[in-house]
Design an enzyme around this catalytic site. Structure first.
Site, mmCIF file in Angstrom:
data_model
loop_
_atom_site.group_PDB
_atom_site.id
_atom_site.type_symbol
_atom_site.label_atom_id
_atom_site.label_comp_id
_atom_site.label_asym_id
_atom_site.label_seq_id
_atom_site.Cartn_x
_atom_site.Cartn_y
_atom_site.Cartn_z
ATOM 1 C CG ASN A 479 52.986 50.731 41.640
ATOM 2 O OD1 ASN A 479 54.144 51.154 41.549
ATOM 3 N ND2 ASN A 479 52.602 49.880 42.580
ATOM 4 C CE LYS A 582 36.995 51.900 43.844
ATOM 5 N NZ LYS A 582 38.262 51.658 43.139
ATOM 6 C CG LEU A 616 37.251 44.537 32.043
ATOM 7 C CD1 LEU A 616 36.557 43.597 33.010
ATOM 8 C CD2 LEU A 616 37.636 43.808 30.760
ATOM 9 N N GLY A 667 50.774 41.248 46.673
ATOM 10 C CA GLY A 667 50.242 42.564 46.333
ATOM 11 C C GLY A 667 48.878 42.520 45.691
ATOM 12 C CD GLU A 670 43.567 48.491 48.283
ATOM 13 O OE1 GLU A 670 44.473 49.236 48.743
ATOM 14 O OE2 GLU A 670 43.147 48.577 47.119
ATOM 15 C CG ASP A 681 36.884 48.653 45.798
ATOM 16 O OD1 ASP A 681 37.022 49.880 45.608
ATOM 17 O OD2 ASP A 681 37.185 47.797 44.945
ATOM 18 C CE LYS A 685 36.185 48.287 42.022
ATOM 19 N NZ LYS A 685 37.026 47.074 41.850
ATOM 20 N N GLY A 803 45.270 45.594 37.789
ATOM 21 C CA GLY A 803 46.597 45.525 37.182
ATOM 22 C C GLY A 803 47.002 46.854 36.578
#
Length: 833
Positions: A479, A582, A616, A667, A670, A681, A685, A803
């Site tokens: 996507n 990542k 961001l 959606g 996950e 996750d 990060k 997104g």
């Protein structure tokens, strides 16, 4: 002969690659100058050659210069001898010249013998030394007696000695080889123009060939119809190599020389010259015609009727990708070069109009001409011949010493913007004429004054400032990858720094679409679906390591740990990486440090703003603060768009499991919601941001609160979803305890570095309703940075943290930043010591 090496080449001759055998490799004089150089060439032959290939050689080092010097001494001696004949007594000058000649010949013979003895075993060295002594005796007898008649025979010895030595060395240590003196088969149809009789030469060559052996051929020399030795001009060995390609129908010709390719200007004069990795045939021919120091005018002529590719590579750095000349698409056609020539003559005459002008063009092949204005531009050496030719017409002619500078590129003379830029770059110069070449591949300025190095550098900078070709490989066509591709055409059109970015490959899990000439952006994903071929990491790495671009960027939009393991290879080959993946940035400390070290060593750039916070600018902001001298003491925030959405909406009125099911259906989570609820996750990060802040942490150093009860962690997904109601009471208790204090619950990441004490954790926290982390739009991420500059009033970055559009936009932001850095890099020209 070494049986192991021989067996390797014999096997190569039988495998699939041997179907392409018959390639040409030419080694220049500098590549064969010393015993060390020749040993280097032997390694190149082992690595790159196959049985039935043809190797063309120049004379070793400065041998040809030494032979020319001998010829000059013999001419001077002949003059003195003619004077001595009058007196009947040999003059002192004559004796001195004869002694100088003998000393020069002994010195040359000594250099050749030193090479023989340094490289060959005793018996082979004795045989070659005997042949050398015989040659020296012939030179001594013939040259002083017949300096003009023996000149070409003399000059041929350099290549004969070089070929004889290399063939003997190959037979001793690598594989079967044999040597051919090109005069045995190479016949000139036109000696003046060095035009080859290909029909007769081909028949003679075929009769001399041997199978399953490397052939060593002398460059530079041929014979005429009277069976006399001829030379093909200085640097004629390159021409010999392409002649051999035409005779043998070879598909590839490699010129191994002392530079690692063809440059946008002479790198000895223009330090900012950049390598031209791929050049269309017509552009290369024009560069050679206009004085390129690597390509020579005749070199490409034999390839015009054959589908052969020409490579230029350095024998001093064989692992560095060189330049390739052949049939290419639009990327190669964008290449630009600037070249100059001094010592030219501008000839003006009434004879240069109309039909007589056409005859003059055919006779002298001028650099450029204008038959409407009646002028030809020629080298100074042609001035006398042109004067004699014009005498037959009885017309006056004026000669003016001039110079020229030209921009060379595919159809460059038809491009109005290029012509305008070229004229602007020369606005301070006295330009007599601007003239497009007849083939339109160069635009020439005729200068009244010599072209200086300063002027060449100025024009080169202004003409090639946006000529760097940056290739783009996109890995991951899901996507976000598809959205990135959809945005790409508009980005390339409107962002100046992306002018020369070309999409050349799309890679999925098991297949890839690779097009060295560029992929059509308007239909890229559809072309991938229809045309992609099976491709594993080995195949992809092999292609990437040989990429023909100034720079190459891999955009990793996969979530694959296996693909991130390729970063070491990418950086080792100087390839740049933009990560949304990542895994690499949050890998083990040792692996992460090795990645940074490899990238730094090979000047590879690695940007990963989209690994945290989608689009961001959190990674970029941290870097800017550190680069400007600030010290970061704390990074905290909500880093998961999924958890942001869940806890922003969870009010206890509806069960948590119901809200989780809604998020899964939309959606937002996950496919397995436990990936989000585990906090792993967010933990990764936070590790990425802590490392970006300059702190060496590992994943184990970050405390992670898993929001999934142990009883639900390891069961199948379907069972977890069925039992998700077991989460309801747990989360309701968390919420009620928080509300009792007037707080909300949020899943927060915190990294604190104060007084050399580090605390790092991700956990569910109770925060006041007025806290910045509770005032979010669902799915937002928020990042709070405390530093020496931002102590009392923290720096906050907030916005959508997930997104397709924002993530693809963040990757595009990294692409722009990276290309701006790459476009300002100065090229590193590699010249031999």
């Amino acid at each position: 002969m070494n049986d192991e090496n021989s067996a390797v080449l014999r096997h190569a001759a039988k495998n699939h690659l041997a179907k392409l055998a018959g390639n040409i490799h030419k080694f220049g004089g500098s590549s064969l100058a010393t015993a060390t150089c020749i040993e280097r060439v032997m390694n190149i032959i082992r690595e790159h050659c196959q049985l039935n290939d043809i190797i063309v050689v120049s004379a070793n080092g400065t041998t040809t210069n030494a032979l020319f010097h001998l010829h000059q001494l013999s001419l001077s001696y002949a003059v003195q001898q003619s004077e001595s004949l009058v007196t009947g007594v040999e003059s002192e000058p004559s004796k001195t010249l004869r002694e100088q000649f003998n000393q020069a010949l002994r010195a040359l013979a000594g250099e050749q013998k030193s090479l023989i003895e340094a490289l060959l075993n005793a018996s082979t060295a004795a045989r070659l030394s005997e042949q050398l002594a015989s040659d020296v005796q012939v030179i001594s007898q013939q040259l002083l007696a017949n300096p003009d008649r023996f000149k070409n025979d003399l000059l041929a010895y350099g290549e004969v000695w070089s070929a004889r030595l290399l063939s003997a060395l190959l037979n001793e240590s690598v594989c079967p080889s044999y040597m051919l003196d090109a005069r045995e088969f190479l016949l000139l149809a036109d000696e003046k123009a060095s035009v080859i009789d290909y029909a007769e030469s081909g028949r003679a060559f075929a009769a001399l060939q041997k199978r399953n052996s490397l052939l060593i051929v002398t460059g530079y020399i041929a014979r005429n119809k009277d069976n006399q030795s001829c030379t093909l001009g200085r640097n004629g060995s390159d021409y010999s190599a392409t002649i051999m390609a035409a005779l043998s129908k070879a598909r590839h010709v490699t010129l191994w020389t002392d530079v690692d390719g063809i440059y946008s200007a002479d790198p000895r004069k223009v330090p900012q010259a950049r390598k031209l990795h791929r050049l269309p045939n017509a552009v290369a021919r024009e560069l050679g015609r206009l004085g390129n120091p690597v390509l020579h005018a005749k070199t490409l002529q034999p390839l015009t009727q054959h589908n052969s590719h020409l490579h230029v590579a350095s024998s001093f750095a064989a692992d560095i990708s060189g330049s390739e000349i052949g049939h290419f698409g639009h990327i190669a056609k964008q290449e630009l070069a600037v070249t100059e020539l001094n010592d030219l003559i501008l000839a003006c005459s009434n004879s240069f109009y109309g039909d007589s002008g056409q005859r003059a063009v055919q006779e002298f092949a001028p650099i450029c001409y204008n038959l409407e204005q009646g002028y030809l531009l020629i080298p100074q050496r042609q001035q006398k011949a042109l004067s004699q030719w014009l005498a037959s017409y009885g017309n006056q002619v004026s000669f003016q010493p001039v110079a020229m500078i030209a921009v060379v590129g595919h159809s460059v003379a038809t491009q109005g913007d290029m012509r305008a830029r070229f004229k602007k770059a020369l606005r301070q110069q006295k330009v007599l004429h601007f003239q497009p070449a007849s083939n339109k591949h160069s635009y020439i300025a005729i200068l009244a004054e010599p072209c200086t190095t300063e002027l060449l550098n100025t024009v080169h900078t202004r003409m090639t400032k946006d000529a760097k070709n940056i290739a783009l490989v996109v890995a991951g066509v899901g996507n976000i990858g598809q959205r990135f591709l959809t945005m790409l055409p508009k980005q390339l059109a409107r962002v100046t720094g992306l002018d020369n970015v070309h999409l050349v490959a799309l890679a999925g899990r098991t297949k890839a679409l690779i097009n060295t000439d560029g992929i059509d952006l308007s239909n890229a994903y559809q072309d991938y679906q229809q045309q992609a071929q099976v491709c594993d990491s080995t195949h992809l790495l092999r292609w990437l390591s040989k990429h023909p671009y100034d720079e190459l960027i891999v955009v990793d939009i996969t979530a694959s740990e296996a693909f991130s393991n390729l970063y070491h290879d990418f950086f080792a080959h100087g390839i740049h990486v933009i990560s949304a993946n990542k895994w690499a940035a949050s890998s083990s400390t040792d692996n992460y440090q090795q990645l940074l070290a490899t990238a730094e060593k090979n000047t590879s750039l690695w940007l990963g703003n989209a690994t945290v916070g989608a689009g961001l600018p959190i990674n970029r902001t941290i870097k800017e603060l550190l680069d400007s001298g600030d010290e970061i003491t704390e990074i905290s925030g909500i880093f998961s768009g999924t958890l942001s959405w869940l806890f922003q909406y969870y009010d206890g009125e509806s069960p948590f499991s119901q809200l989780l099911a809604q998020a899964l259906a939309e959606g937002i989570t996950e496919p397995d919601p436990r990936e989000d609820l585990s906090g792993r996750d967010v933990q990764r990060k936070l590790l990425i941001l802590a490392r970006a802040a300059g702190v060496s942490l590992s994943l184990q150093d970050i405390e992670c609160q898993n929001l999934v009860p142990e009883s639900l962690c390891d069961i199948p997904l379907a069972e977890f979803l069925q039992r998700s109601t077991e989460l309801d009471e747990l989360f309701l208790q968390h919420l009620q305890r928080a509300k009792a204090k007037g707080c909300a619950i949020r899943y927060v990441a915190r990294f604190i570095n104060k007084n050399d004490k580090i605390v790092a954790k991700v956990s569910l926290e109770q925060l006041s309703e007025q806290h910045a982390f509770t005032q979010l739009t669902p799915c937002d991420n928020v990042f709070q940075i405390n530093s020496q500059w931002y102590q009392d009033n923290a720096l906050i970055i907030r916005g959508p943290g997930a997104g397709r559009d924002v993530t693809a936009g963040g990757i595009h932001a990294d692409l722009v930043a990276m290309c701006q850095q790459l476009n300002h890099r100065q090229p590193q020209v590699k010249l031999p010591a």
